[in-house]
Design a protein around this motif. Structure first.
Motif, mmCIF file in Angstrom:
data_model
loop_
_atom_site.group_PDB
_atom_site.id
_atom_site.type_symbol
_atom_site.label_atom_id
_atom_site.label_comp_id
_atom_site.label_asym_id
_atom_site.label_seq_id
_atom_site.Cartn_x
_atom_site.Cartn_y
_atom_site.Cartn_z
ATOM 1 N N LEU A 74 0.829 -1.208 0.000
ATOM 2 C CA LEU A 74 0.000 0.000 0.000
ATOM 3 C C LEU A 74 0.860 1.253 0.000
ATOM 4 O O LEU A 74 0.592 2.223 -0.687
ATOM 5 N N GLN A 75 1.924 1.194 0.806
ATOM 6 C CA GLN A 75 2.796 2.342 0.905
ATOM 7 C C GLN A 75 3.370 2.694 -0.470
ATOM 8 O O GLN A 75 3.421 3.857 -0.859
ATOM 9 N N LYS A 76 3.813 1.629 -1.180
ATOM 10 C CA LYS A 76 4.399 1.861 -2.498
ATOM 11 C C LYS A 76 3.374 2.504 -3.422
ATOM 12 O O LYS A 76 3.687 3.421 -4.184
ATOM 13 N N ARG A 77 2.142 2.019 -3.357
ATOM 14 C CA ARG A 77 1.108 2.577 -4.238
ATOM 15 C C ARG A 77 0.838 4.035 -3.911
ATOM 16 O O ARG A 77 0.672 4.872 -4.806
ATOM 17 N N ILE A 78 0.818 4.344 -2.618
ATOM 18 C CA ILE A 78 0.582 5.739 -2.221
ATOM 19 C C ILE A 78 1.672 6.636 -2.793
ATOM 20 O O ILE A 78 1.417 7.690 -3.359
ATOM 21 N N GLU A 79 2.921 6.165 -2.656
ATOM 22 C CA GLU A 79 4.032 6.978 -3.159
ATOM 23 C C GLU A 79 3.862 7.254 -4.655
ATOM 24 O O GLU A 79 4.083 8.380 -5.116
ATOM 25 N N ALA A 80 3.485 6.213 -5.391
ATOM 26 C CA ALA A 80 3.321 6.379 -6.839
ATOM 27 C C ALA A 80 2.232 7.400 -7.154
ATOM 28 O O ALA A 80 2.405 8.291 -7.997
ATOM 29 N N LEU A 81 1.113 7.269 -6.428
ATOM 30 C CA LEU A 81 0.000 8.195 -6.639
ATOM 31 C C LEU A 81 0.402 9.637 -6.345
ATOM 32 O O LEU A 81 0.096 10.568 -7.089
ATOM 33 N N GLU A 82 1.105 9.790 -5.231
ATOM 34 C CA GLU A 82 1.525 11.139 -4.851
ATOM 35 C C GLU A 82 2.430 11.742 -5.907
ATOM 36 O O GLU A 82 2.326 12.927 -6.239
ATOM 37 N N ASN A 83 3.291 10.894 -6.422
ATOM 38 C CA ASN A 83 4.212 11.364 -7.444
ATOM 39 C C ASN A 83 3.461 11.850 -8.679
ATOM 40 O O ASN A 83 3.741 12.917 -9.219
ATOM 41 N N GLU A 84 2.480 11.045 -9.079
ATOM 42 C CA GLU A 84 1.665 11.431 -10.226
ATOM 43 C C GLU A 84 1.031 12.791 -9.989
ATOM 44 O O GLU A 84 1.002 13.667 -10.852
ATOM 45 N N LYS A 85 0.514 12.939 -8.783
ATOM 46 C CA LYS A 85 -0.181 14.168 -8.437
ATOM 47 C C LYS A 85 0.775 15.362 -8.551
ATOM 48 O O LYS A 85 0.425 16.413 -9.089
#
Ligand code: ATP
Ligand code: MG
Length: 882
Positions: free
Chosen positions: A751-762
């Motif tokens: 989950l943490q990895k996915r959050i990081e990816a999402l934040e980066n996209e944002k």
């Protein structure tokens, strides 16, 4: 004569005069609230003089290990600077308990010194007490009349109360004394100045060697004196000084008692004793003295530590190490290397050192290592202090600083002064003394205890302890007193017979009640603890206003809290089973270094050099529980001659003082065989179950385990079980709870990895939007915006990414992250250089608007605050800045 022969001759002489020769008591004083260390030969016999016990013989002689580094006798500061005061020394003594008095004591002392040791008569002087009118004590005519025919009036000195009247303490036995002094100067000096004029004048070759005390009075709390019913003799002769006299040396350190150690020091340091450098000699004396104190204290169970007696030993050790460091050039551990010579030298006199040689060496080595590190950090601290003083253009190190160095860094004051001097600084000695006095006053206040005299209600010749067999006894109150302590007033009550066990050998004292009738009414007194004071059993109560009741009490029913005692018993027996199991699993080197047990748990410190592994703990635990299930009956043997008990396989704990006859506790002679005065369960089954709860290190070479038994063990296991049940419920009852938690953790990482990816996209899409908003302004590109980012760190990422695409960028962002306002300021480095703008200063200014603070580098800085409503204002303010 060698020092061995000198010691032996003393003991042989008094044996020939019908004295019983007894071993030295341990250096560390037990069961005496007024003493940390034994500081005289009589300390172990105090009770006999106080009438609390009967000596095994009315004539006794011995050599006693003494330590004079605290309390009433503190010679520490003189040691090494003079040649005849030691920290640890042996005191040879002979005693009469209500038997012979002045006549025999004086004639035998003279006979021994002049006929056995052949000391020259014309070099000996004696002193006699001159009397003290104010105190109402007369001149000691009896001693005078006995000495005159022996030495002649010329060689007798009259001494005042300070030198020639001995008192055990503020109260208790006391009486006049007669000292024997010797003049060891070369004949030419003797011809010029008479020895008599130098007696008691701190001359290093005109010294007191023997003190004969004649106890004939008792001092009461109101300071009046009354005659003692029986008179006693207590003598003490410094062994090392006697050796100096018999071997005709000018210093104790020139005798064979110290020469071996000094020679090792010479070899290790490459320096010579007796050279021209005074501090080399002082250092060698300090070190060869202190190693004895430290080694014998550790041997007798007192490890260096940060409190009380342990701290005294640590300070002595540090004093020695720092003399070695400063004057003999030792920057690596060296002190422990002196143990082998010492162990060899004393193997026949105090074999307890030889048998613990490895342990003592390792404890000292670890202490040395850690102190050498402290020395270094102390030196650094001192450096910082001196640098800042230089800036202030002063060269006086304040008393508080010196005190902090000594108190917190363990940095000795004389060392601070020395280093200061080398760098042309001085220390504020008076300020330091003030700080020290203030601390002493604080700790005195903490320890403040005030006791009245004992109020004697009936005669008694010692307490009868019946607690091995009974929970209740019929008794009488023998005496009581009131004691003021920090935690409130206490009554101390002594009974003629008692079932209450007094704290000893690690086992806590009993609690319970005393019931009795006072003028027809029944009265209950609650006992909250029982302690030993020398041989007295003192029952402690915090109940109020007991005087009248205690004074009029009839027969007392003394009853202990049985339930609590049974738990204590189980823990004590379990300790024995555990020790035997430890010896099986870990090896026979396991020696007891401390023990404490009450109704809740048992704690045990032991010598062992590595962590006890979980595997080993399990093995020990299994073995103990096996022995519990075997339900082995207790076997108690009393009045076993100590030698016989040892021969049968009992292990004596170092530092404990045993009588000639001991009590032995056996659970299967093949398994557990211990000298012990504690209370035990009738058979091992009653322990129920045994469980370790912790294992750890106490100090170098010493580990500590804690364990629980019976009900308590069950309670702890239940608690753990409950935690598991709760966990299971939370996890919705998985079959394998460990697997379930592992799964959770794995999921979390994903989950943490996915959050990081999402934040980066944002952030990437935000960046694209922001690029449009960059305005060029004068010579740079400016953007000031409120943004919506997932975390405070995103502001930095955003700024750094924009920098890649925009030249001469200035970016100020405001954001609200989880309700908290955040501001960042970025200024491209070339802009910083050309304009002199500073992101750090700017962010601090802006942070005021959000009630916060921050800082950073000139090109990037951030701030956080507590008032998000101020964000817009802050950004508005930023616009005005460029
Ligand atoms: P001093 O005045 O020399 O310090 P003291 O009066 O303190 O001696 P006592 O308490 O009478 O000595 O002790 C008895 C004997 O023990 C002394 O006669 C002396 O031989 C010896 N003694 C006392 N203190 C020390 C010490 N610190 N080191 C070595 N021997 C000592
Ligand atoms: Mg003294």
């Amino acid at each position: 004569m060698t020092s061995h022969q000198i010691r032996q001759s003393f003991l042989d002489f008094f044996r020939s005069k019908d004295h019983l020769i007894v071993p030295s008591a341990p250096l560390v004083a037990k069961n005496d609230p007024t003493l940390m260390f034994n500081n005289s030969g009589m300390a172990q016999f105090k009770d006999f003089f106080l009438g609390n016990g009967t000596p095994p013989s009315r004539r006794i002689a011995d050599t006693q290990k003494c330590l004079r580094v605290s309390g009433k006798h503190n010679d520490l500061e003189d040691v090494g600077f003079d040649t005849y005061h030691h920290t640890m020394f042996e005191m040879l003594g002979n005693w009469s308990f209500g038997d012979y008095f002045k006549k025999e004591a004086i004639t035998w002392a003279w006979e021994l010194l002049t006929e056995v040791y052949k000391l020259p008569k014309e070099r000996l002087y004696v002193s006699v007490f001159e009397g003290d009118a104010k105190d109402g004590v007369p001149f000691d005519q009896e001693a005078w009349d006995l000495w005159v025919p022996i030495v002649g009036e010329d060689r007798i000195i009259l001494g005042n109360k300070k030198d020639n009247f001995w008192e055990m303490g503020d109260t208790g036995p006391c009486g006049p004394c007669s000292e024997i002094h010797i003049d060891l100067r070369p004949q030419t000096d003797v011809d010029t100045i008479s020895g008599k004029s130098l007696v008691n004048n701190d001359h290093p070759q005109v010294v007191e060697i023997w003190n004969l005390v004649f106890m004939q009075f008792e001092r009461k709390a109101d300071s009046s004196l009354i005659p003692l019913p029986a008179t006693h003799v207590d003598t003490g002769m410094g062994f090392e000084r006697l050796c100096m006299a018999v071997q005709a040396k000018m210093s104790n350190y020139d005798t064979d008692v110290f020469q071996n150690t000094i020679q090792v020091l010479e070899k290790l340091s490459g320096k010579t004793y007796g050279s021209d450098e005074p501090f080399t000699d002082i250092a060698m004396r300090v070190i060869s003295d202190h190693i004895r104190a430290v080694a014998f204290a550790i041997t007798d169970g007192q490890l260096p530590s940060n409190v009380k007696a342990g701290y005294v030993i640590r300070r002595i050790l540090r004093r020695a190490v720092r003399y070695g460091y400063s004057y003999l050039g030792f920057s690596e551990p060296f002190f422990h290397k002196l143990i082998p010579v010492l162990s060899e030298q004393f193997k026949d006199v105090f074999p307890e050192l030889t048998s613990q040689e490895e342990f003592v060496t390792r404890v000292i080595l670890e202490e040395e290592k850690s102190f050498l590190r402290t020395l270094e950090s102390g030196l650094k601290r001192l450096d910082i202090i001196m640098t800042s003083l230089k800036e202030k253009q002063t060269n006086v190190i304040a008393g508080d600083e010196v005190f902090e160095l000594s108190d917190t860094f363990g940095f000795p004051v004389d060392l601070t002064a020395l280093i200061a001097r080398e760098k042309s600084f001085i220390i504020d000695e008076a300020g330091f003394q003030d700080a020290l006095a203030a601390q002493k006053a604080r700790s005195r206040q903490d320890a403040a205890k005030e006791a009245t005299d004992w109020i004697e209600l009936r005669e008694s010749d010692g307490v009868e302890f019946l607690g091995y067999d009974f929970e209740e006894t019929h008794s009488h109150i023998v005496k009581y007193r009131k004691v003021k302590t920090k935690t409130g007033d206490e009554y101390h009550i002594v009974l003629d017979r008692t079932p209450f066990y007094a704290e000893m050998g690690g086992q806590v004292g009993d609690t319970g009640t005393l019931h009795f009738n006072v003028n027809g009414e029944s009265k209950v007194v609650n006992i909250i603890d029982t302690k030993k004071e020398n041989d007295l059993f003192v029952h402690i109560s915090k109940d109020k206003n007991l005087d009248e009741a205690l004074q009029n009490a009839g027969i007392v029913v003394a009853h202990i809290d049985e339930d609590r005692r049974n738990k204590i018993k189980a823990n004590h027996s379990a300790t024995h089973l555990m020790l035997s199991s430890m010896r099986e699993v870990l090896g026979t080197h396991i020696g007891q270094k401390g023990s404490y047990l009450n109704d809740e748990l048992l704690r045990f410190d032991f010598s062992h050099f590595s962590k006890v592994t979980d595997e080993e703990l399990k093995k020990i635990e299994d073995r103990v529980n096996e022995k519990i299930r075997e339900n082995i009956p207790l076997k108690v043997m009393t009045n076993v001659p100590i030698q016989e008990a040892i021969a049968m396989g009992a292990t004596a704990t170092f530092g404990e003082k045993y009588g000639d006859f001991v009590r032995v506790i056996i659970f299967d002679p093949e398994f557990s065989f211990e000298l012990c005065g504690g209370t035990h369960i009738p058979s091992t089954g009653e322990i129920g179950v045994f469980k370790f709860i912790s294992e750890g290190s106490v100090s170098a070479g010493v580990r500590r385990v804690e364990a629980v038994t019976g009900e308590k063990a069950l309670e702890i296991m239940r608690q753990q079980e409950e935690t598991l049940v709760q966990l299971k419920e939370l996890l919705k009852g998985p079959k394998d709870i460990v697997k379930a938690v592992e799964n959770l953790l794995e999921e979390r990482t994903l989950l943490q990895k996915r959050i990081e990816a999402l934040e980066n996209e944002k952030i990437q899409s935000l960046k694209i939007q922001l690029l449009d908003k960059v305005r060029s302004y004068q010579s740079f590109n400016l953007i000031i915006e409120k943004v919506n980012v997932p975390s405070a760190e995103s502001l930095k990422q955003l700024s750094y990414e924009l920098r890649e695409q925009v030249e001469n960028l200035i970016a100020v962002f405001g954001a609200e992250v989880a309700g908290k306002p955040q501001i960042s300021v970025f200024i491209a480095e070339n802009v910083v250089q050309s304009s002199g703008l500073n992101a750090g200063t700017i962010v601090k200014d802006l942070a005021k608007e959000i009630r916060g603070g921050g800082g950073g580098q000139p090109f990037f800085a951030t701030a956080g605050g507590s008032d998000a409503s101020g964000l817009d204002k802050a950004l508005e303010k930023a616009k005005g800045l460029f």
